[in-house]
Write an enzyme that holds these catalytic residues in place. Sequence first.
Site, PDB file in Angstrom:
ATOM      1  CG  ASP A 186      11.898 -34.770 -30.099  1.00 38.65           C
ATOM      2  OD1 ASP A 186      12.450 -34.659 -29.071  1.00 38.65           O
ATOM      3  OD2 ASP A 186      11.498 -33.522 -30.340  1.00 38.65           O
ATOM      4  CG  HIS A 531       9.266 -41.682 -26.872  1.00 44.92           C
ATOM      5  ND1 HIS A 531       8.512 -42.606 -27.584  1.00 44.92           N
ATOM      6  CD2 HIS A 531       9.609 -40.819 -27.381  1.00 44.92           C
ATOM      7  CE1 HIS A 531       8.173 -42.124 -28.812  1.00 44.92           C
ATOM      8  NE2 HIS A 531       8.871 -40.687 -28.549  1.00 44.92           N
ATOM      9  CG  ASP A 580      11.040 -49.265 -18.692  1.00 42.99           C
ATOM     10  OD1 ASP A 580      11.153 -48.403 -19.520  1.00 42.99           O
ATOM     11  OD2 ASP A 580      11.729 -50.049 -17.884  1.00 42.99           O
ATOM     12  CD  GLU A 589      10.133 -37.374 -25.708  1.00 41.06           C
ATOM     13  OE1 GLU A 589       8.664 -37.381 -25.766  1.00 41.06           O
ATOM     14  OE2 GLU A 589      10.837 -37.013 -26.746  1.00 41.06           O
TER      15      GLU A 589
HETATM   16  O1  9MR Z   1       7.714 -31.356 -21.573  1.00 39.80           O
HETATM   17  C1  9MR Z   1       6.822 -30.905 -22.373  1.00 39.80           C
HETATM   18  C2  9MR Z   1       5.428 -30.860 -21.671  1.00 39.80           C
HETATM   19  O2  9MR Z   1       5.529 -29.972 -20.833  1.00 39.80           O
HETATM   20  C3  9MR Z   1       4.368 -30.580 -22.702  1.00 39.80           C
HETATM   21  O3  9MR Z   1       3.117 -30.985 -21.772  1.00 39.80           O
HETATM   22  C4  9MR Z   1       4.383 -31.562 -23.726  1.00 39.80           C
HETATM   23  C5  9MR Z   1       3.148 -31.674 -24.770  1.00 39.80           C
HETATM   24  O4  9MR Z   1       3.402 -30.456 -25.453  1.00 39.80           O
HETATM   25  O5  9MR Z   1       5.604 -31.631 -24.644  1.00 39.80           O
HETATM   26  C6  9MR Z   1       6.749 -31.799 -23.662  1.00 39.80           C
HETATM   27  O6  9MR Z   1       7.769 -31.706 -24.247  1.00 39.80           O
HETATM   28  C7  9MR Z   1       8.358 -32.511 -25.287  1.00 39.80           C
HETATM   29  C8  9MR Z   1       8.753 -31.810 -26.615  1.00 39.80           C
HETATM   30  O7  9MR Z   1       7.367 -31.150 -27.346  1.00 39.80           O
HETATM   31  C9  9MR Z   1       9.398 -32.366 -27.797  1.00 39.80           C
HETATM   32  N1  9MR Z   1      10.360 -33.147 -27.456  1.00 39.80           N
HETATM   33  C10 9MR Z   1      10.181 -34.056 -26.265  1.00 39.80           C
HETATM   34  C11 9MR Z   1       9.691 -33.231 -25.126  1.00 39.80           C
HETATM   35  C12 9MR Z   1       9.433 -34.154 -23.974  1.00 39.80           C
HETATM   36  O8  9MR Z   1       8.254 -35.185 -24.140  1.00 39.80           O
END
Ligand code: 9MR
Length: 607
Positions: A186, A531, A580, A589
Site C-alpha cells: 500500500d 501483494h 503466491d 504482502e
Molecule cells: O504487519 C501487520 C500485522 O501485524 C497486522 O496483523 C496486520 C493487520 O492489521 O497489518 C499488518 O501491517 C500492514 C499494515 O497495516 C498496512 N500496510 C501493510 C502491512 C503488512 O500487511
Amino acid sequence: MRKRNGWLLATLMATSAAAAQQSPAIDLNQLGFEPADVKLAVVRGAGTKTLPWLLLDTDGKAVGKGETLVYGPDASSGAVVQRIDFSGFRRAGKGYRLSVAGVTSDPFAIAPSLYRPLVRDAANFFYQQRAGTPIDAKFAGSAWARPAGHAHEVAGCFSGVDERGTVWPGCAYKLDVTGGWYDAGDHGKYVVNGGIALWTLLNAYARRPKAFPDGSLRIPESGNGVSDLLDEARWEMEFLLRMQIPDGVRTQVPSGPLGAPKPGRPAWEASFPPFAEIDAGGMAHQKVADRNWTALPMPPQNDREERLLYPPTTGATLNLAATAAQCARLWREVDDAFAARCLTAARRAWAAAQRNPQVYATSSFTGSGGYGDNSLSDEFYWAAAELYATTGEAAFRKAVTGSPHFGEAVRAPGWSFTAPLGTITLATVKTGLSDAEVQKLRATLIAAADGMLEQRRQNGYAIPYKAQGYPWGSNGDLMNQAMLLGVASDLTGDSKYRGGIVSALDYLLGRNPMGTSYVSGHGVRSLNNPHHRFWAHVLDAKLPGPPPGVLSGGPNDTALADPVAMQLKGKCVAQTCWADDIHAYALNEVAINWNAPFFWVAAWMED
Ligand code: 9MR
C-alpha cells in the site's frame, strides 16, 4: 476492516497446497550452502522408514551418500518429514542435487559468500519503496523505474467521522511530509512501523559501520562520501522528522486509560477514553495515508486519493523519539548538524510522550493499516534506552532501569513490541550502566537465543521458530528471531548460533513445505506475485513483477483475512497457509519491517 479489491482465485491454490503434501519432495535452500555450514534438506511425504540418499554432482556422479533421519508427522507443515544431513560435505561447486525415494532435488551450489548478491538486493528493496522521488533505472533496474510517487506531499489532518462514528476535529496546519518509504504493498507511510524498520537498518550499520561504505549499494547518494546504508536510512529518518507536530499546537484526541471492549466489538479492541484537549507539540502523527483503499494495480504516481495525516499517538511519538535518538548517535561526526537536529526532535518527542502517555491509535480509519498498539511500556523503554545511550543523562537512565522491561526475559521484537530493540542497544553500546547490569541484559538476550535454537526440535523443518500459530508476517518474525541469534553470536562468539541462522534462511529460501523461495529473484521457484500496487505484472502486463530481494510476509494461519486466505481455511496448517497470489494481502504482502530484519540477517551472514 480492510477492504481491498480481489478475486476469489484461491481454490486452485488450496488444492495445490494439499497436493504438495502427497508425492515425495525434497525441500532445500535453493541457493545452496556455504562450505562449512550445516547442510540440511527435508524430505516430505516419503513415509516414516529410513531411506538411502545420494548427493550427486553436476555430472550426476554420486559424491556423497547416507540415510535419512526420520522425524515423522510434523504439526507445523502437516507433512510426514525426514531429514538429510550432509553437513560433512564441504566441496565447493555448482549444480549439486540430492536424490532420495525416486525424486531428485533442485540443483544447488556449495560456495563461499553465497549471500552477497542477496544482501544488496534486500537493501535495494528500500530504494524501490521510496516515496517522493523518481525511481531511477540506474539504481532500480530498468523494469522498475517509475516517476516519483506522492512527489510533493503536503497533507492536512483527517477531520470528521471515522469508521466507528467517532468525530475528529482535524487541525489548522498542514505538514510537508514528502519522502520516506511506502510501508508495503500500500502507499501508507506509518511512523510506528517505520520506526522498527529504520532502527533495524541503523542497527545493522552500528554493528558493522564499515560493511556498507559509500558506493556499496545502488542508490543516488552513492558518491557522497557517506555509508550507503546510512544514506538509505536517512531517507526514512527525514520523513519521520517531518511527521512531528510543531510546538504550541493544541488538539483534541482520546487521551487516558483504555476501557474494556464495547459490547459487540472484538475482544482486542479496547474502548477509547473521551476526547481531551492536549498540548500536542512534539508528538508525531501515526501515519500519512490515503483516505480510501486504492484498487490494485496502482503505480504510486497514479494515486489520486486524498492524502491525510492521521491523529498523533504516543506510540508514533516514541518511535520517533527512539529512532531520532539513534540517529543523533550514529550521525555524530558524519553530519553533526543532522545529528543535532535528530537529538532535538528526540527530546521534544520524549517530552511530548511524557505529557501525553496514553494517546492510543484507534485504528478506526479506512484506506490504510492501523498499527494500533494498546500497550506502550515497551515503546517507552525503547525510547529511553536510545536516549540514554546517546546522552548518558540520569533521567533516561532512571526511565530505563525503572522499566518493567529492564532485565525481563527477551522475545523477538515486532512493530508492536519494541522492548528488545532497547535491550540490544543497551547490551551493545557503551553506556553508564554497570557491568553487572550489562551482563544481565546480555544474559537475557543469550537465553532468548538459546530458546530459539531449542525450537528447532519442535518442528519438522528444524527452524528456530515455534511449532504452530503462524501470524501475519511470520517470515518477518522468523527473521527477527534470527536477528537475535545474530546478536547472541556477536556477544558470545559461539558458533552454534550460526546454525540457527542458516536454518532460518534455508527455510525462507526453499526448505519449507511450499517448496518455494519466499524471496523474489532468488531460487528456482521464488516469489512472483506479492501483494503490491506497482509490482503487479500479473494484473497489468505493462507493470513489472517484484525486483529481486523482496521477502513475502509468509504463512499466516491466525488471520486468514484476505479472499485467497479465506479459501485456505481448514485446508492448510501453519507453514502451508500461504499462496503466491497478489490478492493474498494477509499471506503475501511485503513490508519494510520484514525486509529490514531479513537484510540484517543476510548482512550478518556475509560478514
Ligand atoms: O504487519 C501487520 C500485522 O501485524 C497486522 O496483523 C496486520 C493487520 O492489521 O497489518 C499488518 O501491517 C500492514 C499494515 O497495516 C498496512 N500496510 C501493510 C502491512 C503488512 O500487511
